[in-house]
Scaffold this motif. Sequence first.
Motif, PDB file in Angstrom:
ATOM      1  N   GLN A   1      -6.953  34.951 -27.504  1.00  0.00           N
ATOM      2  CA  GLN A   1      -8.219  35.790 -28.108  1.00  0.00           C
ATOM      3  C   GLN A   1      -9.107  34.675 -28.437  1.00  0.00           C
ATOM      4  OE1 GLN A   1      -6.702  37.595 -31.648  1.00  0.00           O
ATOM      5  NE2 GLN A   1      -6.404  39.592 -30.531  1.00  0.00           N
TER       6      GLN A   1
ATOM      7  N   SER B   1      -5.499  32.735 -39.003  1.00  0.00           N
ATOM      8  CA  SER B   1      -4.512  32.901 -37.767  1.00  0.00           C
ATOM      9  C   SER B   1      -5.212  33.356 -36.680  1.00  0.00           C
ATOM     10  CB  SER B   1      -3.334  33.996 -38.132  1.00  0.00           C
ATOM     11  OG  SER B   1      -4.133  35.177 -38.582  1.00  0.00           O
ATOM     12  N   LEU B   2      -4.465  33.151 -35.389  1.00  0.00           N
ATOM     13  CA  LEU B   2      -5.043  33.427 -34.105  1.00  0.00           C
ATOM     14  C   LEU B   2      -4.030  34.031 -33.217  1.00  0.00           C
ATOM     15  CD1 LEU B   2      -7.879  33.393 -32.386  1.00  0.00           C
ATOM     16  CD2 LEU B   2      -7.100  31.207 -31.440  1.00  0.00           C
ATOM     17  N   ILE B   3      -4.182  35.013 -32.716  1.00  0.00           N
ATOM     18  CA  ILE B   3      -3.324  35.564 -31.473  1.00  0.00           C
ATOM     19  C   ILE B   3      -3.645  34.725 -30.198  1.00  0.00           C
ATOM     20  CG2 ILE B   3      -2.098  37.446 -30.162  1.00  0.00           C
ATOM     21  CD1 ILE B   3      -1.495  37.386 -32.992  1.00  0.00           C
ATOM     22  N   SER B   4      -2.592  34.244 -29.573  1.00  0.00           N
ATOM     23  CA  SER B   4      -2.906  33.590 -28.357  1.00  0.00           C
ATOM     24  C   SER B   4      -3.830  34.383 -27.373  1.00  0.00           C
ATOM     25  CB  SER B   4      -1.650  33.260 -27.646  1.00  0.00           C
ATOM     26  OG  SER B   4      -1.810  32.324 -26.571  1.00  0.00           O
TER      27      SER B   4
ATOM     28  N   SER C   1      -1.414  26.439 -28.631  1.00  0.00           N
ATOM     29  CA  SER C   1      -0.777  27.359 -28.074  1.00  0.00           C
ATOM     30  C   SER C   1      -0.421  27.349 -26.752  1.00  0.00           C
ATOM     31  CB  SER C   1      -1.596  28.730 -28.308  1.00  0.00           C
ATOM     32  OG  SER C   1      -1.893  29.094 -29.803  1.00  0.00           O
TER      33      SER C   1
ATOM     34  N   ILE D   1      -1.077  29.623 -36.711  1.00  0.00           N
ATOM     35  CA  ILE D   1      -1.534  29.843 -38.144  1.00  0.00           C
ATOM     36  C   ILE D   1      -1.672  28.559 -38.952  1.00  0.00           C
ATOM     37  CG2 ILE D   1      -0.749  31.031 -40.178  1.00  0.00           C
ATOM     38  CD1 ILE D   1       1.420  32.458 -38.681  1.00  0.00           C
TER      39      ILE D   1
ATOM     40  N   ARG E   1       2.635  32.186 -29.115  1.00  0.00           N
ATOM     41  CA  ARG E   1       1.849  33.588 -29.045  1.00  0.00           C
ATOM     42  C   ARG E   1       1.053  33.722 -30.423  1.00  0.00           C
ATOM     43  NH1 ARG E   1       5.057  36.722 -32.521  1.00  0.00           N
ATOM     44  NH2 ARG E   1       7.405  36.289 -32.559  1.00  0.00           N
ATOM     45  N   GLN E   2       0.822  32.851 -31.167  1.00  0.00           N
ATOM     46  CA  GLN E   2       0.124  32.829 -32.448  1.00  0.00           C
ATOM     47  C   GLN E   2       0.235  31.398 -33.091  1.00  0.00           C
ATOM     48  OE1 GLN E   2       1.246  35.947 -35.285  1.00  0.00           O
ATOM     49  NE2 GLN E   2      -0.536  35.377 -36.581  1.00  0.00           N
TER      50      GLN E   2
ATOM     51  N   ALA F   1       4.438  36.710 -38.455  1.00  0.00           N
ATOM     52  CA  ALA F   1       4.388  36.702 -37.205  1.00  0.00           C
ATOM     53  C   ALA F   1       5.847  37.433 -36.380  1.00  0.00           C
ATOM     54  CB  ALA F   1       4.332  35.285 -36.739  1.00  0.00           C
TER      55      ALA F   1
END
Length: 329
Positions: free
Chosen positions: A88, A83-86, A61, A70, A67-68, A134
């Motif tokens: 976090q 999945s991960l949000i940037s 990222s 997956i 921003r995400q 997303a």
Amino acid sequence: MGDFNISTIASGVSIGPASAAFWTDQDLSNMTARMRVLLRLLSSPVGGFHAQLWSYFAAGSAMFNARQAIFYHRSLGRCLRYSLISGQGPEALDVTEEAFDAQHQALLCLTEPQLLNNSRESYDNPLSLAYTHAGAGQYLLSPLPNTSAALVFVVDSHEDCGENQLSPEDKETLALLAEGVARMVHLHASPEKILRTQEGFAVSGIHSLAEYIEIASLPAVFGIPGRVMDVLQRRVGQSSMSIDEVASELSISKRTLQRRLQQADINFAMLRDQVRFHYSIGYLVDQNLSIDQISTALDFSDRTSFTNAFKRWTGLSPSTFRKLFRDYA
């Protein structure tokens, strides 16, 4: 890299102290810096499976200003989505299971990294699967080597985004990230559940039905073991479950199939036993099929062969098992 397998996500993997974002003070637009980060992620992993996947998500990222991130993985007719949000931490890594469909199939059939723009691609495009999770943006997608899995990074679109093309540097970076994730998953591969078949599935003593169902549940596996189990499930009650027929359906030779399974520390009989045991529980308790019907559906030569196998798995005959958990439940 060869095929690999991994047991289900509920395998007690440790998040541990997440790999520190050691790349934050580096210019990740520079390919040399990117290579340093990727090399360190590969050579000095920290924590368990989730922590390491987070490291690749977070580093990727940062490299793409995404921003995400997956990660899609097909297993036994389903699709796991990590999945991960940037921005976090690893504790925010989200894992869900989805029904596998044509959109997943199209996504996982990619042969090389590519970029797609939501605004330019039709929502009817099978690869629009990524968009449904997303929102609008550019999608950097890459298959994982030798497995039904794909890595996706979501980047905010810009008006001057141009054609759907990746720069040579971004394409190489994306491919290397995918290779790193594949290698990381390989290192966390655990055939323990399947290997129980060597000594029978159940330990001594009679279990509850819920325990037998758990013992007989099918593990999520990557690569060639997962493909074999997919084929075996499709063949239950329909056609032969022999290794020759399965290899033919996979368009590889029997010898090649045996060799690739051996590389994953699994053999064909283990996989077939796991599938047979899984279905036999339902056939006995829920569907109340006769022993002869079950023997035929699971491609045993006769009822005696099925009975002997079931005794090896549980210590009980099929008829005794049915009486315990159906008639007298």
